[in-house]
Design an enzyme around this catalytic site. Structure first.
Site, mmCIF file in Angstrom:
data_model
loop_
_atom_site.group_PDB
_atom_site.id
_atom_site.type_symbol
_atom_site.label_atom_id
_atom_site.label_comp_id
_atom_site.label_asym_id
_atom_site.label_seq_id
_atom_site.Cartn_x
_atom_site.Cartn_y
_atom_site.Cartn_z
ATOM 1 N N HIS A 1 11.913 22.098 10.519
ATOM 2 C CA HIS A 1 10.633 20.787 9.313
ATOM 3 C C HIS A 1 10.129 21.360 8.794
ATOM 4 O O HIS A 1 9.397 21.314 7.797
ATOM 5 C CB HIS A 1 9.336 20.996 10.969
ATOM 6 C CG HIS A 1 9.683 20.171 11.990
ATOM 7 N ND1 HIS A 1 9.782 20.799 13.189
ATOM 8 C CD2 HIS A 1 10.108 18.870 12.303
ATOM 9 C CE1 HIS A 1 10.669 20.118 14.068
ATOM 10 N NE2 HIS A 1 10.602 18.516 13.711
ATOM 11 N N ARG B 1 4.326 5.837 5.791
ATOM 12 C CA ARG B 1 5.314 6.210 6.351
ATOM 13 C C ARG B 1 4.720 4.424 7.314
ATOM 14 O O ARG B 1 4.490 4.300 8.249
ATOM 15 C CB ARG B 1 5.514 7.236 6.834
ATOM 16 C CG ARG B 1 5.823 8.383 6.238
ATOM 17 C CD ARG B 1 7.349 7.520 6.289
ATOM 18 N NE ARG B 1 8.733 8.290 6.905
ATOM 19 C CZ ARG B 1 8.385 9.949 7.057
ATOM 20 N NH1 ARG B 1 8.238 10.752 6.486
ATOM 21 N NH2 ARG B 1 9.753 9.699 8.160
ATOM 22 N N CYS C 1 16.282 21.423 16.527
ATOM 23 C CA CYS C 1 15.577 19.813 16.275
ATOM 24 C C CYS C 1 17.063 19.287 15.019
ATOM 25 O O CYS C 1 17.729 20.107 14.458
ATOM 26 C CB CYS C 1 14.645 19.085 15.602
ATOM 27 S SG CYS C 1 14.408 17.307 16.270
ATOM 28 N N LEU D 1 0.987 -1.329 -0.131
ATOM 29 C CA LEU D 1 -0.376 0.007 0.131
ATOM 30 C C LEU D 1 0.573 1.276 0.174
ATOM 31 O O LEU D 1 0.073 1.930 -0.893
ATOM 32 C CB LEU D 1 -0.926 -0.022 1.712
ATOM 33 C CG LEU D 1 -2.022 1.204 1.679
ATOM 34 C CD1 LEU D 1 -2.783 0.952 0.058
ATOM 35 C CD2 LEU D 1 -3.083 1.434 2.942
ATOM 36 N N LYS D 2 2.097 1.274 0.661
ATOM 37 C CA LYS D 2 2.569 1.899 0.672
ATOM 38 C C LYS D 2 2.907 2.232 -0.759
ATOM 39 O O LYS D 2 3.059 3.525 -0.833
ATOM 40 C CB LYS D 2 4.123 2.261 1.699
ATOM 41 C CG LYS D 2 5.486 3.051 1.382
ATOM 42 C CD LYS D 2 6.189 2.346 2.388
ATOM 43 C CE LYS D 2 8.023 3.329 1.674
ATOM 44 N NZ LYS D 2 8.016 4.282 2.691
HETATM 45 N N1 GLN Z 1 20.912 14.446 17.571
HETATM 46 C C1 GLN Z 1 19.754 13.977 16.503
HETATM 47 C C2 GLN Z 1 19.582 14.693 15.773
HETATM 48 O O1 GLN Z 1 20.042 15.564 15.618
HETATM 49 C C3 GLN Z 1 18.317 13.817 17.532
HETATM 50 C C4 GLN Z 1 16.585 13.880 16.469
HETATM 51 C C5 GLN Z 1 16.228 14.300 17.563
HETATM 52 O O2 GLN Z 1 15.300 14.589 18.652
HETATM 53 N N2 GLN Z 1 14.662 13.352 16.897
HETATM 54 O O3 GLN Z 1 19.362 14.408 14.370
HETATM 55 ZN ZN ZN Z 2 14.602 16.765 18.726
#
Ligand code: GLN
Ligand code: ZN
Length: 764
Positions: free
Chosen positions: A704, A525, A736, A21-22
């Site tokens: 993001h 996913r 992140c 399906l993916k």
């Molecule tokens: N050290 C990881 C990174 O930078 C942390 C990722 C996460 O928090 N999901 O990818």
């Molecule tokens: Zn993170």
């Protein structure tokens, strides 16, 4: 079907055992195929999954557990509750995928975790005065497809309380979606009335996991009204309210007062459900007894499960007990059939979805008919099962004397480091970093070249020496870039890692990987969680080589980069033959060894990521202190080997810290980086009001999104942070890791970030 209801499967997975399906969905989304190709694949999968269940002898098989994206989104569609902003899309298929994924003109609906699983559902957007309308097309079609195969299936629907409990209000900040209960109930009645026309007798399963959460006290009262009214909609409909993931004691007391035919309870994750057996017995209702673990992958202890059912049967009459999975099999991989590289012995300890069907059937036969009724094949399966469970108790693959010896001394390690005030002084003396010190979260872009090098090495296309040289090249470039733009604390970039848990899992003893153990995470996913099957230890250093190489390239501090024990635990299939806490402590010991090796090699700052710390919280608040205790202790075990002058960092992704701020404080990391860019500074306020003393790096921009933030924008954000926290406490970093971004985005963004920090620093 209602004549025989010995076995029941709450729901089945749908992505396909080869992720068919993916592939079909993604090809369609890329515009390579028409929607008819998706529908063909979907039909094949549905039929295959029904066949697996009917061949295993399952009586209650579901329709509408299948979905092209998500079953909550399917409910939104069935109830005609698409948010207004999608109403301009005429084509229902286009509209469906726009709601799920967004398109050029529409932002997608929000997505969030389905209770405490790693599955993510689409959050319904509701408002007072909403216009609903019933669209039974998908359900009717699937029902007809199953009927055409000679099956008499049950229809799975997300129950009204769970639907509301998981929805958000778009018209009010003060009221939640549950207050729309009386508006939505007529829609559910209409849906059920429409469904009742599909067959003379119909079984409907309402999934109500919200009844096992902290919302239970509030929703249980609504429960009685909801199911009293729904049960009156049509004569020929038999309603089963199914709960899972924890106990549903409060709701059971209400549900027994309604005319529903039966109640589903999870006896794997809700042992407390045993306390309401008397209530169920007196009500005369059927008990759907979830005894086969639907969300973990170990073989059932069949003998033990049958004994347990016999125990239940002392209270609830045997003929009213149905043997079931504890929840939908959506949360486990499909089948062991394609596992060719798994260790033979480990394999005997595992049961994926298809294997669980056989367990349900075998348990039912033993329970209702007894061992004498087994045919030769069943008797053999039973014998094998007993042997596998016996071997698990003694196998040296699982039980490692060296780990056990270390575990005997574990209590002494469950403690905090020396006071923060002393540590931080030693650290500032050692590193002399400025206020608003700049750094990143760890990973840098995982470009196609980086991935190709890893893949080529894995497939034996390039030698280890070649691989190391190429990786060193990526690290060199990455470090040079960070120095050039003036970042103060550097990272090596994590190019050698495909995934922050898998990378460590592959190097730990006691951890196995399947080849094909995919579980749907959201939409198309999937994830393939590591299998923690035995005592965990670290045979060799895991990151030391790359970190020390990276440090050798620069005079600035190079952060060592590790994944924390709690995150490794929460993103894996965890052994069920000892408490989760024990397994977590063992992982903590392995990480501890790595921390020690890193500091002894001169790595003075070590980040222990706990991205999944928050998501491991139990659904019931009564169970939270126990989780917090072992999670904290594990983090301490992993990090308290650090000397005062070794600085421990941690990172957490998006979390609402309000209710866990004391725990965050108690983790005792010297520096924590968190994601705040998306939520503004609301998250941070709690650090201020709580009087948090340690250092914090609240993400100053959202990684993001591909958008490149300007210097001014980041400056503004830093000034906003300074209103909440003093400069000496603040670090400046993205929110992140950067692995999903491209260098074209990362380079200017980080340049702007460093520049902004410098500018603000001058004004201090
Ligand atoms: N050290 C990881 C990174 O930078 C942390 C990722 C996460 O928090 N999901 O990818
Ligand atoms: Zn993170």
């Amino acid at each position: 079907m209602s004549e025989k209801l010995g076995t029941w499967v709450t729901g089945f997975a749908r992505i396909g055992e080869k992720r068919e399906l993916k592939r079909a969905l993604e090809a369609y989304w890329r515009g390579e195929t028409g929607f008819d190709a998706v529908e063909r694949t979907a039909k094949i999968l549905k039929e295959r999954h029904w066949r697996y269940q009917s061949e295993a002898g399952i009586d209650a098989i579901s329709v509408n557990d299948f979905s092209l994206y998500d079953q909550t989104l399917d409910m939104v569609q069935a109830l005609g509750l698409e948010p207004d902003r999608f109403k301009d899309i005429d084509d229902p298929i286009e509209r469906y995928f726009a709601m799920a994924r967004g398109d050029a003109a529409h932002t997608a609906m929000e997505m969030t975790k389905w209770f405490n699983t790693n599955y993510h559902y689409i959050v319904p957007e509701l408002k007072a005065g909403m216009q609903w309308s019933i669209d039974l097309e998908k359900i009717a079609r699937e029902y007809a497809e199953a009927r055409a195969l000679g099956l008499t299936p049950k229809i799975n629907l997300i129950g009204i309380l769970t639907f509301l409990g998981n929805a958000k209000r778009v018209d009010s900040r003060d009221e939640d979606a549950l207050s729309l209960f009386h508006e939505l109930l007529p829609a559910y009645e209409a849906l059920l009335a429409e469904a009742a026309k599909l067959d003379e007798r119909l079984i409907v399963q309402f999934d109500e996991p919200v009844l096992v959460t902290d919302k239970a006290s509030r929703v249980s009262l609504l429960c009685k009204e909801a199911y009293t009214r729904l049960a009156k909609v049509a004569e020929g409909v038999e309603i089963y309210v199914v709960t899972y993931f924890d106990h549903a004691k409060e709701a059971v007391a209400q549900l027994v007062q309604t005319p529903v035919a039966g109640i589903g309870l999870d006896f794997v994750y809700g042992a407390e459900n045993a306390e309401v057996l008397q209530t169920i017995a007196q009500s005369g209702k059927r008990l759907i007894a979830g005894v086969v673990d639907g969300r973990n992958i170990w073989v059932s202890d069949i003998e033990g499960r049958v004994a347990f059912l016999n125990e239940i049967a002392k209270t609830v009459p045997k003929e009213r007990i149905t043997v079931a999975t504890s929840c939908s099999l959506l949360h486990v991989p499909y089948t062991l059939k394609y596992e060719e590289r798994l260790d033979e012995e480990i394999r005997t300890w595992l049961a994926f979805g298809v294997e669980k069907l056989e367990e349900v059937a075998l348990i039912e036969k033993l329970f209702h008919a007894g061992a004498d009724a087994l045919d030769a094949g069943e008797a053999m399966a039973y014998a094998k099962n007993r042997e596998a469970n016996a071997r698990r108790k003694t196998s040296t693959r699982i039980h490692d004397a060296a780990v056990q010896a270390r575990m005997a001394g574990i209590e002494a390690l469950k403690k905090r480091r020396e006071p923060f005030a002393e540590r931080i002084k030693a650290q500032h003396a050692r590193f002399a970093y400025p206020p608003l010190c700049t750094t990143t979260i760890g990973s840098f872009p995982q470009t196609p070249e980086v991935r190709a090098v890893r893949r080529d090495f894995k497939n034996g296309v390039i030698s280890e020496a070649d691989y190391v040289e190429k990786m060193k090249g990526f690290i060199r470039e990455c470090v040079a870039f960070q120095e050039e733009i003036g970042l103060e604390v550097l990272v090596h970039g994590e190019f050698e890692r495909n995934d922050m848990v898998e990378y460590f899992g592959e190097q730990l003893k006691g951890v196995a990987f399947s080849e094909n153990g995919w579980v749907q995470s959201y939409g198309s996913r999937c994830v393939k969680p590591p299998i923690l099957y035995g005592d965990v230890s670290r045979p060799e250093p895991m990151t030391l080589f790359w970190s020390t190489f990276a440090q050798s390239l620069t005079d600035r501090p190079m952060k060592g980069m590790l994944t924390g024990p709690v995150t490794i635990l929460n993103w894996s299939f965890v052994r069920d033959d000892q408490p989760r806490s024990e397994t977590c402590y063992q992982i903590a010991l392995a990480i501890r060894d790595e921390v020690d090796d890193l500091q002894n090699a001169g790595i003075g700052m070590i980040q222990v990521d706990e991205a999944a710390f928050k998501e491991g919280y139990p659904l019931r608040s009564a169970k939270r202190p126990a989780y917090e205790k072992f999670a904290l202790e594990s983090f301490w075990i992993a990090t308290n080997v650090a000397k005062p002058q070794t600085q421990i960092h941690t990172h957490m992704c998006y979390s609402d810290f309000n209710d866990i701020i004391d725990t965050i404080e108690a983790m005792d990391a010297d520096v924590i980086s968190i994601e705040t860019a998306r939520s503004g500074n609301v998250l941070l306020k709690v650090f201020q009001s709580h009087g948090y003393e340690k250092e914090i790096g609240p993400g100053v921009y959202d990684i993001h999104s591909p958008r490149i933030p300007s210097v001014e924008e980041i400056e503004k954000q830093i000034h906003a942070l300074l209103e909440v926290l003093p400069a000496r406490q603040l670090w400046i970093n993205p929110d992140c890791g950067l692995k999903t971004r491209r260098w074209e985005e990362v380079k200017p963004s980080l340049r702007h970030m460093v520049e902004a920090a410098k500018k603000v620093r001058k004004t201090l």
